[in-house]
Design an enzyme around this catalytic site. Structure first.
Site, short mmCIF file in Angstrom:
data_model
loop_
_atom_site.label_atom_id
_atom_site.label_comp_id
_atom_site.label_asym_id
_atom_site.label_seq_id
_atom_site.Cartn_x
_atom_site.Cartn_y
_atom_site.Cartn_z
CE LYS A 39 -3.80 -2.36 2.33
NZ LYS A 39 -4.16 -2.83 2.83
CD GLN A 83 -3.49 -4.87 6.23
OE1 GLN A 83 -3.42 -3.69 5.18
NE2 GLN A 83 -4.12 -5.68 6.43
CG ASP A 106 -9.56 -0.70 4.17
OD1 ASP A 106 -9.05 -0.80 2.92
OD2 ASP A 106 -9.02 -0.82 5.28
#
Ligand code: NAP
Length: 272
Positions: A39, A83, A106
């Site tokens: 990422k 995460q 997200d």
């Protein structure tokens, strides 16, 4: 998608606005470290500032929340991800809920999932967004088609099913899960099968209608190798289209995170 994001980042820069993606990673799970590194690499390539917060596995819940709150308050951060999963004993949902909805790269904050249900604009969950983009890019007809989503997690399966059934996308959607007694009976009816179960080899050729499109979200490590949920060799002989693992959905998830982040930055810039 990444080139498009890079252009938007560059355009913001000419107006004096930098774009930043932050990640919060807790513990030393090697797979999570790889995902987070990928990422950051993608964010760097797109011209974003990337901020990497690593916390030890024995951190307290309060410290995780404090790290998220400090990124909420940091003007350099436009998008943030926590995460998941967090190590045992820590509450990932609470950590995601601590993220400012406007910085939720997200698209998993309950507020943003609410916007999804209401079909109002907002950051959409990154993995299902990536899947839709694949279908769109390859010109797969979705409207009026039957889609089966295997899996019902809040991360992938559930938002995926909602997005496919949204007005304007218009699939007829069936959601399968571990209590679905005869998976093949359901999947054999489908024009599009999206598998997000985390079970290597779950979808086999006998599950798939000839010509159907199969999207493999699964990311499993078997004997150190990355594999999906689909028996790729077998299913690719039956399917009209199929995504590989590695490749396929994983990189599209990252690209979607970047899109959510640059969109957040554009909203901020519009308010300045
Ligand atoms: P999860 O939270 O473990 O959910 C798995 C879902 O699959 C559950 O709804 C479960 O049903 C269902 N399931 C499990 N075994 C099944 C079976 N035999 N038949 C039918 N359904 C079954 O996992 P997740 O977070 O959604 O992730 C799913 C997979 O996608 C994992 O491999 C994960 O690593 C991968 N993933 C990939 C990306 C990417 O970017 N490529 C992103 C996120 C996740 P129940 O609800 O009944 O338990």
């Amino acid at each position: 998608m990444r080139a498009e994001v890079a252009e938007r980042v560059a355009a913001l820069k000419t107006r004096g606005k930098t774009v930043g993606l932050a990640t919060v990673l807790v513990g030393d799970d090697p797979a999570s470290h790889v995902y987070v590194r990928n990422k950051h690499r993608a964010a760097d390539k797109a011209g974003m500032i990337s901020i990497d917060v690593n916390l030890p596995a024995d951190v307290s819940q309060e410290e995780v929340i404090a790290a998220v709150q400090s990124l909420n308050a940091d003007d350099r951060v436009d998008g943030m991800i926590v995460q998941l999963p967090l190590p045992d004993g820590l509450d990932g949902n609470a950590a995601v809920e601590a993220v400012l909805p406007s910085k939720d790269a997200d698209g998993l904050h309950p507020y943003n999932l609410g916007l999804l249900i209401l079909d109002r604009p907002g950051p959409r969950p990154a993995t299902p967004s990536g899947v839709l983009r694949i279908l769109e890019h390859y010109g797969v007809a979705i409207s009026g088609k039957r889609a089966v989503v295997i899996g019902r997690s809040f991360l992938v399966g559930r938002p995926m099913a909602i997005m496919l059934g949204t007005k304007g996308i218009d699939a007829t959607v069936v959601q399968a899960h571990s209590r679905t007694p005869d998976l093949a009976a359901v999947t054999l009816e489908a024009d599009i099968v999206i598998v997000a179960a985390g079970r290597p080899g779950l979808l086999r050729p006998e599950h798939v209608k000839p010509g159907a499109v199969v999207i493999d979200v699964g990311t499993n490590r078997v004997d150190g190798k990355l594999v999906g949920d689909v028996d790729f060799a077998g299913v690719s002989r039956v399917a009209g289209g199929i995504t590989p693992v590695p490749g396929g959905v994983g990189p599209m998830t990252i690209a979607s995170l970047l899109v959510n982040t640059v969109e957040a930055a554009e909203r901020t810039a519009a308010l300045e």
